[in-house]
Design an enzyme around this catalytic site. Structure first.
Site, PDB file in Angstrom:
ATOM      1  N   HIS A 173       0.842  -1.200   0.000  1.00  0.00           N
ATOM      2  CA  HIS A 173       0.000   0.000   0.000  1.00  0.00           C
ATOM      3  C   HIS A 173       0.872   1.244   0.000  1.00  0.00           C
ATOM      4  CE1 HIS A 173      -3.368  -2.695   1.657  1.00  0.00           C
ATOM      5  NE2 HIS A 173      -3.502  -2.517   0.360  1.00  0.00           N
ATOM      6  N   GLU A 176       1.847   3.553   3.023  1.00  0.00           N
ATOM      7  CA  GLU A 176       2.372   2.928   4.239  1.00  0.00           C
ATOM      8  C   GLU A 176       3.905   2.933   4.200  1.00  0.00           C
ATOM      9  OE1 GLU A 176       0.038  -0.743   4.448  1.00  0.00           O
ATOM     10  OE2 GLU A 176      -1.809   0.426   4.273  1.00  0.00           O
ATOM     11  N   HIS A 302       2.412  -3.807   6.834  1.00  0.00           N
ATOM     12  CA  HIS A 302       1.452  -2.732   6.537  1.00  0.00           C
ATOM     13  C   HIS A 302       1.474  -1.757   7.707  1.00  0.00           C
ATOM     14  CE1 HIS A 302      -0.875  -4.487   3.085  1.00  0.00           C
ATOM     15  NE2 HIS A 302      -0.152  -5.525   3.462  1.00  0.00           N
ATOM     16  N   GLU A 375       0.592  -5.042  11.044  1.00  0.00           N
ATOM     17  CA  GLU A 375       0.165  -3.651  10.908  1.00  0.00           C
ATOM     18  C   GLU A 375       1.004  -2.865  11.904  1.00  0.00           C
ATOM     19  OE1 GLU A 375      -2.094  -2.185   8.939  1.00  0.00           O
ATOM     20  OE2 GLU A 375      -2.916  -3.964   7.971  1.00  0.00           O
TER      21      GLU A 375
HETATM   22  C1  BZS Z   1      -4.061  -2.297   5.523  1.00  0.00           C
HETATM   23  C2  BZS Z   1      -5.040  -3.183   6.287  1.00  0.00           C
HETATM   24  C3  BZS Z   1      -5.024  -4.551   5.707  1.00  0.00           C
HETATM   25  C4  BZS Z   1      -5.816  -4.526   4.415  1.00  0.00           C
HETATM   26  C5  BZS Z   1      -5.562  -5.574   6.668  1.00  0.00           C
HETATM   27  C6  BZS Z   1      -5.285  -6.957   6.214  1.00  0.00           C
HETATM   28  C7  BZS Z   1      -4.009  -7.454   6.143  1.00  0.00           C
HETATM   29  C8  BZS Z   1      -6.285  -7.766   5.823  1.00  0.00           C
HETATM   30  C9  BZS Z   1      -3.755  -8.745   5.727  1.00  0.00           C
HETATM   31  C10 BZS Z   1      -6.042  -9.055   5.374  1.00  0.00           C
HETATM   32  C11 BZS Z   1      -4.774  -9.529   5.338  1.00  0.00           C
HETATM   33  O1  BZS Z   1      -4.396  -1.797   4.478  1.00  0.00           O
HETATM   34  O2  BZS Z   1      -2.919  -2.148   5.965  1.00  0.00           O
HETATM   35  O3  BZS Z   1      -6.987  -4.158   4.438  1.00  0.00           O
HETATM   36  O4  BZS Z   1      -5.250  -4.868   3.392  1.00  0.00           O
HETATM   37 ZN    ZN Z   2      -1.893  -1.847   4.077  1.00  0.00          ZN
END
Ligand code: BZS
Ligand code: ZN
Ligand code: CA
Ligand code: CA
Ligand code: CA
Length: 418
Positions: A173, A176, A302, A375
């Site tokens: 993303h 990030e 992330h 995260e």
């Molecule tokens: C983000 C949040 C991330 C997403 C949450 C997530 C991570 C969901 C891994 C599933 C697997 O954007 O950082 O929504 O992609």
């Molecule tokens: Zn992300």
């Protein structure tokens, strides 16, 4: 159930309008508001995501999100209590100069973050300084033609040895940016501290550490272009694909992504329609040697919310096809141990909300690679600021994950099956 159907119908209506009215890469509505809502359980949060809003962070049942005025109206009509806490574009403008001070640089005060060219220089320097244990290559190119760097760190790095391979990926993303610094921290630590730090030395000698510091360089460069941050999430193909919804396992199955190209969770036109996911997946596929996948563990970084997440994301169930009870228990056990080391909150990723097409589901579902998402910092924030911690946070927040990284590297030696 009624609320879900109604939210989906509304998104359907917006698709049409946006397709006609919006320029190629703009948001469908000029007005992006920052909102908070209480959504105590994953089902409620999945409903928010399905309405097409951009969820920025979740803390103690409070969801911070970006929504258009229309989305906010519909969610309120569906019974969500939305608090409007700011205007997105004004908040972003306040972080920058509005004019480009120096081409290709982060906004003033944040210059310690690495631009793509600074990142490239740093990786080349690492290889030049540590040629015996570091090899720089590429898994392919981004949509706009930037090299998707891959750096391998191991003793005898030039040789493909029979050692567990562990993959770290960052910056799927765009906004990030702290995650790119996290991958760089891994690169710098396992090269600079080799020979002096016994843990580092042992892991470099017994593992093949693979790092892709930015999976989305086009998006990251766009996000810092013009002297201020843009809050951009996706890649730069058309109106952008959410790379973490574009992976080819249960792609688009379960309402955990959007089919609307302007959505911030647009899954793309088909699995791996984004060159960036395609390139990383091809690389991972290529690590099947004599029928055995060499990569045994993977960690994707992330931000933000300070969570340790594991598959599956497409279902609330702990066990499913390709995920036995023993395997789910191992994910939880290692996830909890890593979380104990960095103070994050451990959970199956669908405990946050349903996602489909995420990298973790593909790595595990397709290859049985023990795959997690972190995260990173902060735990919570007043919206987009959470993506842009001051560069003084880079050191503490990347070092914070050293031990968790070591835990995963050690786990990688135990083989895929629990
Ligand atoms: C983000 C949040 C991330 C997403 C949450 C997530 C991570 C969901 C891994 C599933 C697997 O954007 O950082 O929504 O992609
Ligand atoms: Zn992300
Ligand atoms: Ca810089
Ligand atoms: Ca080696
Ligand atoms: Ca090998």
């Amino acid at each position: 159930m009624r609320r879900t159907r109604r939210a989906l119908a509304t998104v359907g209506g917006l698709v049409l309008l946006a397709t006609v009215a919006a320029p190629a890469v703009a948001q469908p509505s000029g007005e992006r508001g920052l909102y908070e809502a209480h959504a105590a359980d994953a089902e409620q949060r999945t409903e928010l995501v399905r309405a097409g809003v951009d969820v920025l962070g979740v803390r103690d049942g409070t969801v911070t999100m970006i929504a258009t005025a229309g989305q906010a109206r519909d969610l309120r009509a569906d019974g969500f209590d939305l608090d409007r806490i700011g205007d997105v574009d004004r908040m972003l403008a306040e972080r920058g100069t509005g004019t480009r001070a120096a081409a290709d640089e982060f906004p003033p005060g944040d210059e310690d973050y690495h631009t793509y060219s600074e990142l490239t220089d740093e990786l080349q320097r690492t290889e030049a300084d540590h040629g015996d244990i570091a090899r720089l290559s590429s898994v392919g190119e981004s949509y706009e033609g930037r090299s998707l760097h891959l750096i391998k760190i191991s003793d005898n790095a030039a040789r493909d040895e029979d050692e567990p391979e562990v993959l770290f990926t960052c910056n799927q993303h765009a906004r990030e940016h702290l995650t790119t610094e996290m991958c760089l921290r891994i690169v710098q630590r396992f090269t600079d501290d080799y020979g002096s730090d016994p843990t580092v030395t042992e892991l470099v000698d017994t593992r093949e550490i693979l790092v892709i510091p930015t999976v989305n360089p086009d998006g990251a460069e766009y996000d810092i272009s013009g002297g201020s941050y843009h809050g951009w999430r996706k890649n730069r193909q058309g109106s952008g694909t959410d790379l973490n919804r574009n992976w080819g396992y249960q792609w688009g199955c379960c309402g955990g992504s959007s089919g609307w190209p302007y959505s911030d969770t647009y899954r793309g036109s088909s699995p791996f329609s984004a060159p960036e996911t395609r390139a990383v997946a091809d690389f991972v596929d290529s690590r099947v040697v004599d029928g055995t996948q060499q990569i045994t563990a993977h960690l994707d970084f992330h931000s933000y919310s300070e969570l340790v997440l594991w598959p599956y994301g497409y279902t609330y169930d702990d066990t499913a096809e390709g995920m036995t009870r023993a395997e789910a228990d191992r994910f939880r056990d290692v996830g909890e141990r890593m979380a104990a080391s960095n103070g994050y909150t451990p959970q199956q990723s669908s405990d946050l909300y349903i996602t489909d097409g995420s990298v973790n589901d593909w790595m595990w579902g397709e290859h049985k690679i023990f795959s997690f998402t972190f995260e990173m910092y902060p735990a919570s924030a007043g919206g987009l600021d959470g993506f842009y911690p001051p560069d003084e946070r880079i050191g503490p927040e990347t070092r914070r994950n050293d031990e968790a990284v070591d835990i995963l590297l050690r786990e990688a030696g135990r083989g895929a099956a629990a």
